[in-house]
Design an enzyme around this catalytic site. Structure first.
Site, PDB file in Angstrom:
ATOM      1  N   ARG A   1       0.843  -1.211   0.000  1.00  0.00           N
ATOM      2  CA  ARG A   1       0.000   0.000   0.000  1.00  0.00           C
ATOM      3  C   ARG A   1       0.870   1.249   0.000  1.00  0.00           C
ATOM      4  O   ARG A   1       0.551   2.256  -0.610  1.00  0.00           O
ATOM      5  CB  ARG A   1      -0.978   0.005   1.185  1.00  0.00           C
ATOM      6  CG  ARG A   1      -1.753   1.317   1.270  1.00  0.00           C
ATOM      7  CD  ARG A   1      -2.974   1.281   2.173  1.00  0.00           C
ATOM      8  NE  ARG A   1      -2.819   0.492   3.360  1.00  0.00           N
ATOM      9  CZ  ARG A   1      -2.123   0.873   4.433  1.00  0.00           C
ATOM     10  NH1 ARG A   1      -1.514   2.043   4.466  1.00  0.00           N
ATOM     11  NH2 ARG A   1      -2.021   0.073   5.476  1.00  0.00           N
TER      12      ARG A   1
ATOM     13  N   TYR B   1     -15.533  16.231 -17.925  1.00  0.00           N
ATOM     14  CA  TYR B   1     -16.053  14.861 -17.884  1.00  0.00           C
ATOM     15  C   TYR B   1     -17.176  14.771 -16.832  1.00  0.00           C
ATOM     16  O   TYR B   1     -17.075  15.356 -15.748  1.00  0.00           O
ATOM     17  CB  TYR B   1     -14.892  13.920 -17.545  1.00  0.00           C
ATOM     18  CG  TYR B   1     -15.329  12.534 -17.163  1.00  0.00           C
ATOM     19  CD1 TYR B   1     -16.113  11.774 -18.027  1.00  0.00           C
ATOM     20  CD2 TYR B   1     -14.975  11.984 -15.939  1.00  0.00           C
ATOM     21  CE1 TYR B   1     -16.533  10.501 -17.668  1.00  0.00           C
ATOM     22  CE2 TYR B   1     -15.382  10.706 -15.576  1.00  0.00           C
ATOM     23  CZ  TYR B   1     -16.169   9.987 -16.446  1.00  0.00           C
ATOM     24  OH  TYR B   1     -16.583   8.731 -16.089  1.00  0.00           O
TER      25      TYR B   1
ATOM     26  N   ASP C   1      -6.606  18.829 -15.975  1.00  0.00           N
ATOM     27  CA  ASP C   1      -6.831  17.429 -16.337  1.00  0.00           C
ATOM     28  C   ASP C   1      -6.293  17.263 -17.755  1.00  0.00           C
ATOM     29  O   ASP C   1      -6.885  17.759 -18.721  1.00  0.00           O
ATOM     30  CB  ASP C   1      -8.333  17.115 -16.261  1.00  0.00           C
ATOM     31  CG  ASP C   1      -8.629  15.649 -16.588  1.00  0.00           C
ATOM     32  OD1 ASP C   1      -7.805  15.001 -17.267  1.00  0.00           O
ATOM     33  OD2 ASP C   1      -9.703  15.164 -16.176  1.00  0.00           O
TER      34      ASP C   1
HETATM   35  N1  PLP Z   1     -10.892  12.903 -16.761  1.00  0.00           N
HETATM   36  C1  PLP Z   1     -11.350  12.734 -18.014  1.00  0.00           C
HETATM   37  C2  PLP Z   1     -11.108  13.822 -19.032  1.00  0.00           C
HETATM   38  C3  PLP Z   1     -12.042  11.577 -18.369  1.00  0.00           C
HETATM   39  O1  PLP Z   1     -12.504  11.436 -19.626  1.00  0.00           O
HETATM   40  C4  PLP Z   1     -12.252  10.577 -17.380  1.00  0.00           C
HETATM   41  C5  PLP Z   1     -12.992   9.323 -17.697  1.00  0.00           C
HETATM   42  O2  PLP Z   1     -13.576   9.186 -18.748  1.00  0.00           O
HETATM   43  C6  PLP Z   1     -11.778  10.789 -16.082  1.00  0.00           C
HETATM   44  C7  PLP Z   1     -11.087  11.956 -15.813  1.00  0.00           C
HETATM   45  C8  PLP Z   1     -11.992   9.782 -14.994  1.00  0.00           C
HETATM   46  O3  PLP Z   1     -11.102   8.734 -15.108  1.00  0.00           O
HETATM   47  P1  PLP Z   1     -11.398   7.221 -14.632  1.00  0.00           P
HETATM   48  O4  PLP Z   1     -12.522   6.718 -15.458  1.00  0.00           O
HETATM   49  O5  PLP Z   1     -10.098   6.534 -14.874  1.00  0.00           O
HETATM   50  O6  PLP Z   1     -11.750   7.301 -13.184  1.00  0.00           O
END
Ligand code: PLP
Length: 398
Positions: free
Chosen positions: A49, A102, A175
């Protein structure tokens, strides 16, 4: 001299195994590590972990590719986002975020974390002046943005947002899932932290789930969180909380993510070139009178409002294209009629995918002002021959 991106993608953190000489670092499944003396781990590892050799290897490679000081791997993109936000914010704090994010991130910012009194404030992040005004008024501790955004592929001005955030003592989090470090490195433009769903372009093969946080060198918590003096390292706090709550990825997923990094640049550039070709095809088709596609949304097209900015910030325009169809019925029908494009959520993999955001990836935004229009379809371009992909969409529209 620093090695180039592709060289680092293959070599950083990937030294041959010192015992056997294996050129690929072995997949270590052990959950516990023998000590030479009580409390003295042999090579820094005591329990899975808290850390594993595979995680260290992936994290050093990703940090190098993003131009960051350090990286931490997570079991999913959302767990990376959640752990980071729990570190950066406290009850009552505002997070100003680009509304075209997202659906899962939207849910995290407006519902899951809101139970704790944190406030997600959506903005149109493509409008720098309007966003800067909201930042000044709301005085958030975090400004959060996706660029290109999901699914409308809006482009945000990273340097402009970094200065607006820093002016009020906030951190800029980007992101970078849609671009990946192969196409865009937000820390170079002043962002403080990058997050990823490594499930997408980094893994690249639709066969692992993961996330990551990468920090710029010197990234410290907002002084408004820590009080005068500040100076608490973001990566140390995120690493502490990851271990405290156990938000760690399994060894095979991290091993696959590390393998994905080695071909990332090739895959991202190839799929971006195909995405541009496909976008140009449908734009030309619309210009010559076809009525079924009303708008082709792709930052590589000169007509896209963020084209010039994307050209400055990105090495290529990305592997996702969105189409605004003439009607919601047509959008859904096309999704169900393709032969090569699989009707599935996710993106950034070798196989091309098609989806209907309003009822799939972004259903969490239904009934909100940020809801995605029913006419939009999102295409994730893979590594197939682009002419086959175009022909597949043509037969679906026909
Ligand atoms: N950020 C973006 C731009 C995404 O498209 C996604 C998932 O589609 C995520 C974050 C979340 O990632 P995860 O599905 O790996 O939790």
């Amino acid at each position: 001299m620093t090695d180039g991106f592709a060289t680092r993608a293959v070599h950083v953190g990937q030294d041959p195994d010192p015992v056997t000489g294996a050129v690929v670092p072995p997949l270590t499944l052990a959950t516990t590590f023998v000590m030479d003396a009580a409390g003295t781990p042999r090579a820094g590892y005591d329990y899975a972990r808290s850390g594993t050799p595979g995680r260290t290897s992936f994290e050093s490679a990703l940090a190098s590719l993003e131009g960051g000081a350090a990286a931490l791997a997570f079991p999913s993109g959302l767990s990376a986002e959640d752990t980071l936000l729990r570190v950066l914010t406290r009850a009552g704090d505002a997070v100003v975020f680009g509304g075209d994010v997202y659906g899962g991130t939207f849910r995290l910012l407006t519902a899951a974390l809101a139970h704790d009194g944190r406030r997600g404030v959506p903005v149109d992040a493509a409008d720098l002046a309007a966003t800067a005004a909201v930042i000044e008024a709301e005085r958030p501790v975090v400004v959060w943005v996706e660029t290109p955004s999901n699914p409308l592929l809006q482009i945000a001005d990273l340097a402009g947002l970094a200065s607006a955030a820093h002016a009020v003592g906030a951190l800029l989090v980007v992101d970078n899932t849609f671009a990946s470090p192969a196409l865009q490195r937000p820390l170079e433009f002043g962002a403080d932290v990058v997050v990823h769903s490594t499930t997408k372009l980094i893994g690249g093969h639709s066969d692992m789930t993961g996330g990551a946080v990468v920090t710029a060198s010197g990234a410290v918590l907002s002084a408004r969180r820590t009080g005068a003096g500040g100076g608490t390292s973001v990566i140390d706090e995120v690493g502490w909380l990851r271990n405290a709550v156990g938000a760690v990825p399994g060894p095979f997923d991290v091993w696959l993510a590390a393998r994905g990094l080695k071909t990332l640049r090739l895959r991202a550039m190839h799929a971006s070139a195909s995405a541009l070709r496909l976008a140009e095809h449908f734009a030309a088709r619309a210009a010559s009178g076809a009525r079924d596609v009303v708008e082709v949304i792709y930052p590589g097209l000169a007509a896209h409002p963020g084209h010039a900015l994307a050209t400055r910030q990105m090495d290529a325009y990305g592997t996702v294209v969105s189409l605004r169809c003439a009607s919601p019925e047509l959008a859904r029908a096309v999704c169900e009629r393709t032969r090569l494009f699989a009707l599935a959520v996710s993106l950034g993999a070798v196989e091309s995918l098609i989806e209907h955001p309003a009822s799939m990836t972004h259903a969490t935004k239904k009934d909100s002002p940020q809801a995605v229009a029913d006419e939009i379809i999102r295409l994730s371009i893979g590594l197939e021959d682009v002419e086959d992909l175009i022909a597949d969409l043509e037969q679906a529209f026909a």
